[in-house]
Design a protein around this motif. Sequence first.
Motif, PDB file in Angstrom:
ATOM      1  N   LEU A 173       0.916  -1.165   0.157  1.00 49.52           N
ATOM      2  CA  LEU A 173      -0.142  -0.089  -0.178  1.00 49.52           C
ATOM      3  C   LEU A 173       1.054   1.269  -0.029  1.00 49.52           C
ATOM      4  N   PRO A 174       0.358   2.497  -0.527  1.00 46.74           N
ATOM      5  CA  PRO A 174       0.871   3.673  -0.367  1.00 46.74           C
ATOM      6  C   PRO A 174       1.506   4.192   1.078  1.00 46.74           C
ATOM      7  N   VAL A 175       2.691   4.593   1.146  1.00 49.15           N
ATOM      8  CA  VAL A 175       3.130   4.843   2.559  1.00 49.15           C
ATOM      9  C   VAL A 175       2.069   5.506   3.474  1.00 49.15           C
ATOM     10  N   TRP A 176       1.428   6.539   2.992  1.00 52.40           N
ATOM     11  CA  TRP A 176       0.747   7.421   3.605  1.00 52.40           C
ATOM     12  C   TRP A 176      -0.623   6.724   4.335  1.00 52.40           C
ATOM     13  N   SER A 177      -1.137   5.368   3.559  1.00 50.52           N
ATOM     14  CA  SER A 177      -2.257   4.728   3.940  1.00 50.52           C
ATOM     15  C   SER A 177      -1.696   3.742   4.949  1.00 50.52           C
ATOM     16  N   GLN A 178      -0.480   3.050   4.668  1.00 50.06           N
ATOM     17  CA  GLN A 178       0.054   2.307   5.832  1.00 50.06           C
ATOM     18  C   GLN A 178       0.252   3.115   7.211  1.00 50.06           C
ATOM     19  N   LEU A 179       0.622   4.479   7.155  1.00 48.43           N
ATOM     20  CA  LEU A 179       0.567   5.289   8.227  1.00 48.43           C
ATOM     21  C   LEU A 179      -0.721   5.348   9.042  1.00 48.43           C
ATOM     22  N   LEU A 180      -1.589   5.831   8.205  1.00 46.44           N
ATOM     23  CA  LEU A 180      -2.973   5.895   8.706  1.00 46.44           C
ATOM     24  C   LEU A 180      -3.688   4.944   9.427  1.00 46.44           C
ATOM     25  N   ILE A 181      -3.385   3.691   8.611  1.00 54.38           N
ATOM     26  CA  ILE A 181      -3.955   2.178   8.991  1.00 54.38           C
ATOM     27  C   ILE A 181      -3.460   2.188  10.445  1.00 54.38           C
ATOM     28  N   MET A 182      -1.955   2.271  10.360  1.00 52.79           N
ATOM     29  CA  MET A 182      -1.344   1.722  11.715  1.00 52.79           C
ATOM     30  C   MET A 182      -1.793   2.727  12.881  1.00 52.79           C
ATOM     31  N   PHE A 183      -1.764   3.960  12.695  1.00 53.29           N
ATOM     32  CA  PHE A 183      -1.918   4.974  13.536  1.00 53.29           C
ATOM     33  C   PHE A 183      -3.496   4.702  14.133  1.00 53.29           C
ATOM     34  N   ILE A 184      -4.536   4.348  13.480  1.00 55.33           N
ATOM     35  CA  ILE A 184      -6.099   4.105  13.814  1.00 55.33           C
ATOM     36  C   ILE A 184      -6.044   2.850  14.595  1.00 55.33           C
ATOM     37  N   ILE A 185      -5.346   1.737  14.084  1.00 57.08           N
ATOM     38  CA  ILE A 185      -5.451   0.589  14.933  1.00 57.08           C
ATOM     39  C   ILE A 185      -4.924   0.495  16.144  1.00 57.08           C
ATOM     40  N   ALA A 186      -3.504   1.029  16.036  1.00 61.92           N
ATOM     41  CA  ALA A 186      -2.734   1.339  17.244  1.00 61.92           C
ATOM     42  C   ALA A 186      -3.493   2.091  18.410  1.00 61.92           C
ATOM     43  N   ASP A 187      -4.229   3.131  18.141  1.00 63.51           N
ATOM     44  CA  ASP A 187      -5.025   3.897  18.835  1.00 63.51           C
ATOM     45  C   ASP A 187      -6.153   3.419  19.583  1.00 63.51           C
ATOM     46  N   PHE A 188      -6.934   2.642  18.596  1.00 59.07           N
ATOM     47  CA  PHE A 188      -8.194   1.838  19.096  1.00 59.07           C
ATOM     48  C   PHE A 188      -7.582   0.902  20.136  1.00 59.07           C
ATOM     49  N   ILE A 189      -6.494   0.004  20.003  1.00 62.03           N
ATOM     50  CA  ILE A 189      -6.148  -0.827  20.807  1.00 62.03           C
ATOM     51  C   ILE A 189      -5.564  -0.267  22.335  1.00 62.03           C
ATOM     52  N   GLN A 190      -4.836   0.956  22.016  1.00 59.30           N
ATOM     53  CA  GLN A 190      -4.513   1.635  23.450  1.00 59.30           C
ATOM     54  C   GLN A 190      -5.835   2.340  23.936  1.00 59.30           C
TER      55      GLN A 190
END
Length: 289
Positions: free
Chosen positions: A112-129
């Motif tokens: 995936l494009p880097v921006w979408s990787q960052l967005l997905i990781m940011f959202i998933i990590a924050d929901f877990i936290q």
Amino acid sequence: MQDYIDLFINSFSDYWNYLLKEITTPSWTNYFYWLVGLSFLVFILEIILPWRKNQKVLRRDFWLDLFYLFFNFFLFSLVGYNSISNVAVAAFNDGLNSIGIENLVAIELGSLPVWSQLLIMFIIADFIQWNIHRLLHRVPWLWEFHKVHHSIKEMGFAAQFRFHFMETIIYKSLQYIPLAMLGFGIEQFFIVHMLSVFIGHLNHANLNWDYGPFKYIINNPKMHLWHHARDLPADHQYGVNYGLSLSLWDYLFGTAHIPYHDAHLELGFHGDEQYPDNFGKQLVEPFKK
């Protein structure tokens, strides 16, 4: 077994060498100087645009919180956490290999494009936290550790890092498997983590911000102040506004609470008058319970 022992011992020197390199070799991917730089930036914003104008620049417990910042992000790893976690990860991976599983990656996002990787990781990590943060408030023995963070009586950027070292262990342990199932690289993790640190600094800072219409997505100082309120609403006895970077989860799941804006809201928890006010006693206090 010898491999684990060697890994444990070598991890001390490896982390020490890493820390020395971080301090002596500034670079764009240098965690130490990013942390110092972001902290200094938000500190300057507090001085220029203070919400609580009568609060001292070097507020109550400023130096205590600053020590927590460096202890939790550097000294704690130096005195053993890095070595123990390296051994735990190695043992976990060896266990997976023994049953024919080479890694936990279930979703490969590298294409995936880097921006979408960052967005997905940011959202998933924050929901877990966000979910882990709720546990810290709802599970009694976890709350004893989280009380250290809620002993804050005056908010400032460094207050983000006043937390018991057990929270690092709890967060990292519960995050490991879900994040390991996503194929992210270290560069993406670094960017997402520093963004979270920056938002966390702002949330705890003495700033009169809420980002207007974006307040329903991004956590902010006005919202997070209510998370630290001493008096909780009757229908949310465990707490409100659990979001770390995103406020979105609290609005979606009904834990958002901002009845009005009060810069001088009383902070803490009931019974905090007897809570220790120094680093050593705060580390020991949860184990006494």
